[in-house]
Design a protein around this motif. Structure first.
Motif, PDB file in Angstrom:
ATOM      1  N   SER A   2       0.834  -1.201   0.000  1.00  0.00           N
ATOM      2  CA  SER A   2       0.000   0.000   0.000  1.00  0.00           C
ATOM      3  C   SER A   2       0.869   1.251   0.000  1.00  0.00           C
ATOM      4  N   GLU A   3       0.230   2.413  -0.128  1.00  0.00           N
ATOM      5  CA  GLU A   3       0.957   3.670  -0.259  1.00  0.00           C
ATOM      6  C   GLU A   3       1.892   3.937   0.922  1.00  0.00           C
ATOM      7  N   THR A   4       1.424   3.715   2.146  1.00  0.00           N
ATOM      8  CA  THR A   4       2.258   3.986   3.321  1.00  0.00           C
ATOM      9  C   THR A   4       3.213   2.840   3.637  1.00  0.00           C
ATOM     10  N   GLY A   5       2.938   1.653   3.094  1.00  0.00           N
ATOM     11  CA  GLY A   5       3.730   0.471   3.411  1.00  0.00           C
ATOM     12  C   GLY A   5       3.139  -0.355   4.540  1.00  0.00           C
ATOM     13  N   GLU A   6       2.072   0.156   5.155  1.00  0.00           N
ATOM     14  CA  GLU A   6       1.485  -0.546   6.298  1.00  0.00           C
ATOM     15  C   GLU A   6       0.883  -1.887   5.886  1.00  0.00           C
ATOM     16  N   TYR A   7       0.216  -1.911   4.721  1.00  0.00           N
ATOM     17  CA  TYR A   7      -0.456  -3.129   4.271  1.00  0.00           C
ATOM     18  C   TYR A   7       0.308  -3.758   3.109  1.00  0.00           C
ATOM     19  N   ALA A  31      -3.362  -7.397  -5.705  1.00  0.00           N
ATOM     20  CA  ALA A  31      -3.273  -5.942  -5.758  1.00  0.00           C
ATOM     21  C   ALA A  31      -3.825  -5.363  -4.474  1.00  0.00           C
ATOM     22  N   VAL A  32      -3.436  -4.131  -4.178  1.00  0.00           N
ATOM     23  CA  VAL A  32      -3.925  -3.422  -3.005  1.00  0.00           C
ATOM     24  C   VAL A  32      -4.091  -1.955  -3.385  1.00  0.00           C
ATOM     25  N   ASN A  33      -5.145  -1.307  -2.883  1.00  0.00           N
ATOM     26  CA  ASN A  33      -5.334   0.092  -3.245  1.00  0.00           C
ATOM     27  C   ASN A  33      -4.488   0.992  -2.365  1.00  0.00           C
ATOM     28  N   LEU A  34      -4.625   2.286  -2.567  1.00  0.00           N
ATOM     29  CA  LEU A  34      -3.749   3.265  -1.930  1.00  0.00           C
ATOM     30  C   LEU A  34      -3.731   3.143  -0.409  1.00  0.00           C
ATOM     31  N   CYS A  76      -3.003  -8.120 -12.137  1.00  0.00           N
ATOM     32  CA  CYS A  76      -4.220  -7.383 -11.803  1.00  0.00           C
ATOM     33  C   CYS A  76      -3.849  -6.080 -11.110  1.00  0.00           C
ATOM     34  N   ALA A  77      -4.807  -5.167 -11.029  1.00  0.00           N
ATOM     35  CA  ALA A  77      -4.540  -3.861 -10.427  1.00  0.00           C
ATOM     36  C   ALA A  77      -5.830  -3.266  -9.884  1.00  0.00           C
ATOM     37  N   ILE A  78      -5.682  -2.328  -8.940  1.00  0.00           N
ATOM     38  CA  ILE A  78      -6.803  -1.625  -8.318  1.00  0.00           C
ATOM     39  C   ILE A  78      -6.548  -0.128  -8.405  1.00  0.00           C
ATOM     40  N   SER A  79      -7.599   0.644  -8.680  1.00  0.00           N
ATOM     41  CA  SER A  79      -7.462   2.095  -8.654  1.00  0.00           C
ATOM     42  C   SER A  79      -7.272   2.583  -7.219  1.00  0.00           C
ATOM     43  N   GLU A  80      -6.959   3.850  -7.057  1.00  0.00           N
ATOM     44  CA  GLU A  80      -6.612   4.388  -5.741  1.00  0.00           C
ATOM     45  C   GLU A  80      -7.731   4.205  -4.723  1.00  0.00           C
ATOM     46  N   LYS A  89       1.599 -12.040 -25.063  1.00  0.00           N
ATOM     47  CA  LYS A  89       1.317 -12.412 -23.682  1.00  0.00           C
ATOM     48  C   LYS A  89       1.520 -11.203 -22.775  1.00  0.00           C
ATOM     49  N   VAL A  90       0.517 -10.902 -21.966  1.00  0.00           N
ATOM     50  CA  VAL A  90       0.555  -9.716 -21.104  1.00  0.00           C
ATOM     51  C   VAL A  90       1.370  -9.995 -19.850  1.00  0.00           C
ATOM     52  N   GLN A  91       2.224  -9.053 -19.506  1.00  0.00           N
ATOM     53  CA  GLN A  91       3.038  -9.156 -18.296  1.00  0.00           C
ATOM     54  C   GLN A  91       2.518  -8.280 -17.174  1.00  0.00           C
ATOM     55  N   TRP A  92       1.908  -7.144 -17.522  1.00  0.00           N
ATOM     56  CA  TRP A  92       1.618  -6.141 -16.494  1.00  0.00           C
ATOM     57  C   TRP A  92       0.476  -5.251 -16.946  1.00  0.00           C
ATOM     58  N   ILE A  93      -0.442  -4.930 -16.036  1.00  0.00           N
ATOM     59  CA  ILE A  93      -1.563  -4.040 -16.338  1.00  0.00           C
ATOM     60  C   ILE A  93      -1.756  -3.088 -15.163  1.00  0.00           C
ATOM     61  N   ASP A  94      -2.201  -1.866 -15.455  1.00  0.00           N
ATOM     62  CA  ASP A  94      -2.492  -0.917 -14.378  1.00  0.00           C
ATOM     63  C   ASP A  94      -3.620   0.002 -14.818  1.00  0.00           C
ATOM     64  N   ILE A  95      -4.261   0.644 -13.835  1.00  0.00           N
ATOM     65  CA  ILE A  95      -5.406   1.507 -14.092  1.00  0.00           C
ATOM     66  C   ILE A  95      -5.323   2.727 -13.187  1.00  0.00           C
ATOM     67  N   ASN A  96      -5.787   3.884 -13.699  1.00  0.00           N
ATOM     68  CA  ASN A  96      -5.735   5.094 -12.884  1.00  0.00           C
ATOM     69  C   ASN A  96      -6.950   5.185 -11.972  1.00  0.00           C
ATOM     70  N   ASN A  97      -7.032   6.244 -11.188  1.00  0.00           N
ATOM     71  CA  ASN A  97      -8.045   6.333 -10.151  1.00  0.00           C
ATOM     72  C   ASN A  97      -9.453   6.461 -10.694  1.00  0.00           C
ATOM     73  N   THR A  98      -9.626   7.142 -11.834  1.00  0.00           N
ATOM     74  CA  THR A  98     -10.952   7.343 -12.378  1.00  0.00           C
ATOM     75  C   THR A  98     -11.379   6.213 -13.312  1.00  0.00           C
ATOM     76  N   GLY A  99     -10.485   5.290 -13.609  1.00  0.00           N
ATOM     77  CA  GLY A  99     -10.830   4.119 -14.400  1.00  0.00           C
ATOM     78  C   GLY A  99     -10.809   4.316 -15.891  1.00  0.00           C
ATOM     79  N   ASP A 100     -10.473   5.520 -16.363  1.00  0.00           N
ATOM     80  CA  ASP A 100     -10.480   5.734 -17.802  1.00  0.00           C
ATOM     81  C   ASP A 100      -9.147   5.373 -18.459  1.00  0.00           C
ATOM     82  N   TYR A 101      -8.048   5.563 -17.758  1.00  0.00           N
ATOM     83  CA  TYR A 101      -6.744   5.230 -18.321  1.00  0.00           C
ATOM     84  C   TYR A 101      -6.282   3.848 -17.871  1.00  0.00           C
ATOM     85  N   ILE A 102      -5.973   3.004 -18.833  1.00  0.00           N
ATOM     86  CA  ILE A 102      -5.455   1.661 -18.571  1.00  0.00           C
ATOM     87  C   ILE A 102      -4.201   1.476 -19.410  1.00  0.00           C
TER      88      ILE A 102
END
Length: 265
Positions: free
Chosen positions: A98-103, A138-141, A178-182, A217-230
């Motif tokens: 996670s963003e702070t490193g706690e999780y 994946a874990v969000n912010l 896999c990935a999660i938005s903020e 073959k896909v190695q990596w995917i990510d998505i922004n917070n609003t879900g429009d950019y992948i």
């Protein structure tokens, strides 16, 4: 800048100041490297072959996992200066922070485990009631939303890993990444070999398979917070420049970009 001809995975954290790169080709020269100047210069922080990396927003907390040979997971709380082995001798296929490193979260296909830490990697426990070959996580912010994907289902936690709910979309397929938005609202998962991708816009409750099928073959995917950019990055093919595809309309259309060298992210 390290040699990026091999298959590298890339994780950027926070505002992009800290970037972690790792190679997973199986060569003896593979390494984990860290940049603290937005990717301009990289310093080696671990020389052992690893397959996954997660990093906090400040770069202080780094988690790396390994599936080959002596499987292990290691955590650093000092920007990669020192490491502590955690999580037992199992194949850690994916690791996220996670963003702070706690999780922190790790999935291990060999033992069908989701391993979790809520104290900056100091102690670890296994999620209860879950037993599938999870391949990606994946874990969000904030760490509130966490995701683990198998070839059958997606399991989602909305309470920092305390409880989990299983969702089983039809023909979900394998989970290379896999990935999660903020905020946790948007989640994406992409299969590896057949390169199909899935999207959830309601915190993982329902998933829709996209009609786009990638050629590599896909190695990596990510998505922004609003879900429009992948953004999707692909495994390298020998003799061919690597490709990155980007969508700015939640996957309706894609633009392909060529990259010099063979990158995976």
């Amino acid at each position: 800048m390290p040699n990026l001809v091999n298959s590298y995975r890339h994780i950027g954290a926070g505002d992009g100041q800290y970037v972690a790169l790792l190679a997973n080709t199986g060569a003896s020269a593979d390494e984990v490297t860290l940049s603290s100047d937005y990717g301009v210069d990289f310093t080696e922080i671990d020389t052992v072959i690893h397959d996954s990396v997660g990093i906090s927003g400040t770069g202080q907390y780094i988690l790396i996992g390994r599936t080959l040979l002596s499987s292990q997971m290691k955590v650093s709380d000092d920007y990669g200066a020192t490491w502590t082995t955690v999580g037992g001798s199992i194949a850690h296929d994916d690791t996220k922070v996670s963003e702070t490193g706690e999780y922190m979260i790790s999935v291990a296909t060999g033992t069908d485990e989701i391993q979790l830490s809520s104290d900056y990697g100091a102690t670890w426990g296994e999620s209860s009631g879950k037993s599938l070959a999870y391949e990606a996580c994946a874990v969000n912010l904030s760490g509130e939303y966490q995701l683990a994907c198998s070839n059958e289902s997606a399991v989602v936690s909305d309470d920092y890993g305390a409880t989990w709910t299983t969702y089983t979309p039809t023909k979900f397929g394998g989970a290379a990444t896999c990935a999660i938005s903020e905020t946790g609202q948007y989640m994406v998962k992409c299969t590896g070999i057949d390169a199909e991708w899935w999207l959830s816009t309601n915190y993982g409750v329902t998933w829709v398979k996209d009609t786009t099928s990638f050629t590599n073959k896909v190695q990596w995917i990510d998505i922004n917070n609003t879900g429009d950019y992948i953004i999707v990055c692909f495994l390298p093919k020998s003799g061919f420049p690597e490709k990155i595809q980007v969508s700015d309309d939640t996957g309706s259309t894609w633009t392909e970009y060529g990259v010099t060298g063979q990158y995976t992210a």
